[in-house]
Scaffold this active site. Structure first.
Site, mmCIF file in Angstrom:
data_model
loop_
_atom_site.group_PDB
_atom_site.id
_atom_site.type_symbol
_atom_site.label_atom_id
_atom_site.label_comp_id
_atom_site.label_asym_id
_atom_site.label_seq_id
_atom_site.Cartn_x
_atom_site.Cartn_y
_atom_site.Cartn_z
ATOM 1 N N ASP A 13 -0.383 -2.290 1.836
ATOM 2 C CA ASP A 13 -0.766 -0.909 1.489
ATOM 3 C C ASP A 13 0.311 0.025 2.027
ATOM 4 O OD1 ASP A 13 -2.320 1.277 0.575
ATOM 5 O OD2 ASP A 13 -3.409 1.433 2.459
ATOM 6 N N SER A 14 0.217 1.301 1.663
ATOM 7 C CA SER A 14 1.133 2.294 2.217
ATOM 8 C C SER A 14 0.826 2.569 3.686
ATOM 9 C CB SER A 14 0.975 3.605 1.445
ATOM 10 O OG SER A 14 -0.373 4.039 1.563
ATOM 11 N N TYR A 45 1.672 7.239 -0.663
ATOM 12 C CA TYR A 45 2.080 6.884 -2.027
ATOM 13 C C TYR A 45 1.518 7.861 -3.072
ATOM 14 C CZ TYR A 45 3.886 2.119 -0.989
ATOM 15 O OH TYR A 45 4.605 1.031 -0.566
ATOM 16 N N GLY A 46 0.393 8.498 -2.742
ATOM 17 C CA GLY A 46 -0.323 9.320 -3.730
ATOM 18 C C GLY A 46 0.557 10.282 -4.522
ATOM 19 N N CYS A 77 -4.007 -1.387 -2.517
ATOM 20 C CA CYS A 77 -3.694 0.020 -2.734
ATOM 21 C C CYS A 77 -3.883 0.312 -4.220
ATOM 22 C CB CYS A 77 -2.240 0.267 -2.325
ATOM 23 S SG CYS A 77 -1.646 1.912 -2.723
ATOM 24 N N ASN A 78 -4.831 1.193 -4.524
ATOM 25 C CA ASN A 78 -5.085 1.542 -5.930
ATOM 26 C C ASN A 78 -3.887 2.253 -6.540
ATOM 27 O OD1 ASN A 78 -8.381 1.415 -6.396
ATOM 28 N ND2 ASN A 78 -7.812 1.798 -4.275
ATOM 29 N N THR A 79 -3.252 3.116 -5.751
ATOM 30 C CA THR A 79 -2.134 3.917 -6.262
ATOM 31 C C THR A 79 -0.996 3.012 -6.728
ATOM 32 O OG1 THR A 79 -2.774 5.514 -4.565
ATOM 33 C CG2 THR A 79 -0.689 5.916 -5.691
ATOM 34 N N CYS A 190 -9.556 4.734 -3.490
ATOM 35 C CA CYS A 190 -8.395 4.636 -2.601
ATOM 36 C C CYS A 190 -8.883 3.813 -1.422
ATOM 37 C CB CYS A 190 -7.963 6.021 -2.136
ATOM 38 S SG CYS A 190 -6.749 5.980 -0.792
ATOM 39 N N THR A 191 -8.113 2.822 -1.032
ATOM 40 C CA THR A 191 -8.604 1.916 0.011
ATOM 41 C C THR A 191 -8.741 2.602 1.380
ATOM 42 O OG1 THR A 191 -6.333 1.130 0.296
ATOM 43 C CG2 THR A 191 -7.797 -0.183 -1.100
#
Ligand code: DGL
Length: 267
Positions: A13-14, A45-46, A77-79, A190-191
């Site tokens: 993830d970020s 990241y968004g 990470c969804n983004t 978003c995680t």
């Protein structure tokens, strides 16, 4: 540097958001050897433009896969998942599991057909998300709320600082102000956001169902590994792409989750 556990699962993830996926994974598969990677050099990241984000995720995963030789990668990470998975699957041999907003289960659960989507500014505006909504929630009103502030608050919470509930209440207000009525179900797309679920519950004017992807991801990982997992908990390691001062502040939260080793892989 101590040796890497054999064939770990890499969770990526970020920032600390993927720890919500880590929790679901370890609850289901307690003996799984794990490496948790945070691209804190490029966090958050968004707001990243799509093409640059795909490049960045590719570069970081290239370095991480070379270093840790994972048997499977969870892009927690969804983004990143909503844009980068096709390229990653094309360029790397290792299997990937991605995390995308849980629109489908939310649409199944909503009674009043008014659903909130709480995610990063990137995720709420992606064509991938439009498609998920068209495919699984076409009969619902979906109120999209993109927020980087909420991502920052999750980071702050894991560093031991409280979240301002009044500010959170204001941030969530649009979910309850739609002309068709208040949402009854909210997708945590978003995680980072499941890490704030107690605060979210405390800040909403009426009870809502919070839906995330953690358990579905854990089931998917179990299916893909296709072999029984040793039930002994193992010391997991956390790796960061930048030596920022605030990594130290994460030590207690990481230790609580079984991360005995912190290391850096500058990318
Ligand atoms: N945790 C991430 C997600 O699921 C990204 C947060 C961010 O870096 O903006 O989208």
């Amino acid at each position: 540097m101590s040796s890497t556990p054999p064939e770990p699962v890499l969770i990526f993830d970020s920032g600390v958001g993927g720890l919500s996926i880590h929790a679901a994974l370890t609850a289901r598969l307690p003996g799984l050897p794990l490496v948790y990677a945070c691209d804190n050099a490029a966090f958050p990241y968004g707001p990243w433009p799509q093409a640059e984000l795909v490049e960045r995720v590719h570069t970081v995963l290239d370095a991480l896969i070379a270093r840790y030789q994972p048997q499977l990668v969870v892009v927690a990470c969804n983004t990143a998942s909503t844009v980068a998975l096709p390229r990653l699957r094309q360029d790397f041999k290792v299997p990937f599991v991605g995390v995308v907003p849980a629109i489908k289960p939310a649409a199944r659960l909503s009674r009043n057909r008014i659903i909130g989507l709480l995610a990063t500014p990137g995720t709420v505006s992606r064509p991938y998300t439009d498609q998920l909504i068209a495919d699984f929630a076409a009969d619902c009103t979906v109120v999209r709320l993109g927020s980087t502030t909420l991502v920052e608050w999750a980071e702050t919470k894991l560093r031991g600082r409280p979240v301002d509930l009044n500010a959170l209440r204001q941030l969530l207000a649009p979910l309850f102000a739609h002309e068709r009525g208040p949402v009854d179900t909210v997708v945590l797309g978003c995680t980072h956001f499941p890490l704030l679920v107690e605060e979210l519950q405390a800040a909403t004017p009426e009870p809502v169902l919070w839906v995330d992807s953690g358990n579905a991801i854990a089931r998917r990982v179990e299916t893909l590994l296709g072999k029984p997992v040793d039930n002994r908990p193992v010391a997991a390691r956390a790796v960061f792409t930048a030596r920022h001062d605030d990594v130290e502040e994460l030590r207690p939260a990481l230790a609580q989750r079984g991360f005995g080793i912190i290391e850096f892989l500058p990318v």
